[in-house]
Design an enzyme around this catalytic site. Structure first.
Site, short mmCIF file in Angstrom:
data_model
loop_
_atom_site.label_atom_id
_atom_site.label_comp_id
_atom_site.label_asym_id
_atom_site.label_seq_id
_atom_site.Cartn_x
_atom_site.Cartn_y
_atom_site.Cartn_z
CE1 TYR A 139 -4.65 -0.54 0.57
CE2 TYR A 139 -3.51 -2.62 0.28
CZ TYR A 139 -4.68 -1.89 0.27
OH TYR A 139 -5.86 -2.49 -0.03
CE LYS A 171 2.34 -17.45 -1.77
NZ LYS A 171 1.60 -18.73 -1.82
CG ASP A 188 -1.59 -19.79 -0.83
OD1 ASP A 188 -0.84 -19.25 0.00
OD2 ASP A 188 -1.24 -20.77 -1.51
CG ASP A 195 -7.77 -4.28 1.35
OD1 ASP A 195 -8.87 -4.07 1.91
OD2 ASP A 195 -7.50 -3.84 0.23
CG ASP A 254 -13.26 -6.70 1.84
OD1 ASP A 254 -13.14 -6.08 2.92
OD2 ASP A 254 -13.42 -6.13 0.75
#
Length: 341
Positions: free
Chosen positions: A126, A178, A212, A236, A240
């Protein structure tokens, strides 16, 4: 202003923002919340009054109060405007984004969900440094992006997550990363996460998930998760997904916490397609106001508010259309007020 009054900035925002903010303020007034509001503009409303989606007067107000509740904001397309939400986080160093998700309306595909995602708010992709490399006649033939992660930022957000778990009686923190592929930018996060976890050994359990795999497990067995802490971009996306487990973004509050300021918000957007129709669901912002009450030490009022929301939805069965009901914004607000009084 009485000794018990707490000054706070109030930003109605855009689209459905003013409607849901009015609803939330009415419920908070009935609850006896201590906030003394300083109303300020941002988003398209900021453009209208000051030619800037984040006017200086709004920044000055938040700097003075250290506390804000804001409706959804629209960043104008074009014109070189940066995201208002990102600018706010940067301006006040709001490093921790806290997004709890709890089942409010039982009986759906996923029931009894109670997960808190804590997202690093200032680093990662970001704050990416991006540029294009031209090839032949195409000036945008190659896009290059470099994210930024610091050891200090990683430690700070993981410490916040473990402190949150201790304070709220949570049992486990999951580090999501990750590091198997992004060995530097998320490997540093995992390294600091493991170091911090050792300091809480015996008080809070810890486990790790590659992002993942975490995304898959959230829809296969979300009940295994308690507190999740992760980097900016992953947070982020996963927040959601978690909101989807409890009915969508209309049920998703967010808190942005820094050392000198805190801003509370509904995670959803400004929904201009339903603005002015009186059918918007104010619950995400109302839940954010509950987080705000707890932040200022009024856990008693936060608990009363939570009880009132649960009773309104599940005993009175007053729900807006997005929750399968027929109530409009004013009807839901009236029902909530009757419950908190």
């Amino acid at each position: 202003m009485s000794a018990s009054t707490i000054p706070a900035t109030l930003i109605p925002g855009d689209g459905i923002g003013p409607e849901i903010v009015d609803s939330v303020v009415a419920v908070l007034d009935a609850l006896g919340a201590p906030f003394l509001w300083d109303r300020q503009d941002a988003g398209m409303a900021g453009i209208a009054v000051a030619g800037d989606p984040l006017p200086q007067a709004t920044l000055d107000s938040i700097a003075k109060t250290g506390l804000a509740l804001k409706g959804p904001l629209t960043t104008p397309s074009g014109g070189g405007y940066r995201s208002v939400n990102v600018r706010l986080r940067e301006a006040f160093k709001l490093y921790a984004n806290v997004r709890p998700a709890r089942t409010l309306v039982p009986g759906g595909r996923f029931d009894k969900i109670d997960v808190v995602l804590i997202r690093e708010n200032l680093e990662g992709y970001y704050v990416a440094h991006e540029h294009f490399i031209p090839v032949g006649s195409d000036p945008h033939a190659v896009a290059v992006s470099q994210g930024v992660t610091t050891r200090e930022g990683c430690r700070r957000i993981v410490e916040y997550a473990f402190d949150y778990a201790v304070k709220h009686g949570r049992k486990k923190v999951t580090l999501v990363h990750k590091a198997n592929i992004l060995k530097a930018i998320t490997g540093l996060f995992l390294e600091e996460g493991r170091a911090v976890a050792k300091e809480y050994e015996g008080r809070v359990a810890v486990d790790e998930r590659i992002v993942d795999a975490c995304a898959m497990q959230l829809v296969m067995n979300p009940w295994q998760f308690d507190v999740i802490v992760t980097t900016n971009l992953f947070g982020d996306i996963l927040s959601d997904e978690i909101a989807g487990l409890v009915g969508g973004l209309g049920m998703a509050p967010g808190a942005n916490i820094g050392e000198t300021a805190a801003i509370f918000e509904a995670v959803h957007g400004s929904a201009p397609d339903i603005a002015g129709k009186g059918i918007a669901n104010p619950l995400a912002l109302l839940l954010a106001a509950g987080l705000m009450l707890a932040h200022v030490g009024r856990d008693d009022l936060a608990a009363r508010l939570t009880t009132a929301i649960d009773a309104t939805l599940n005993l009175d069965l007053v729900r807006t259309g997005d929750l399968g009901g027929k109530a409009n914004t004013k009807e839901l607000t009236a029902a909530l007020i009757a419950r908190v009084k």
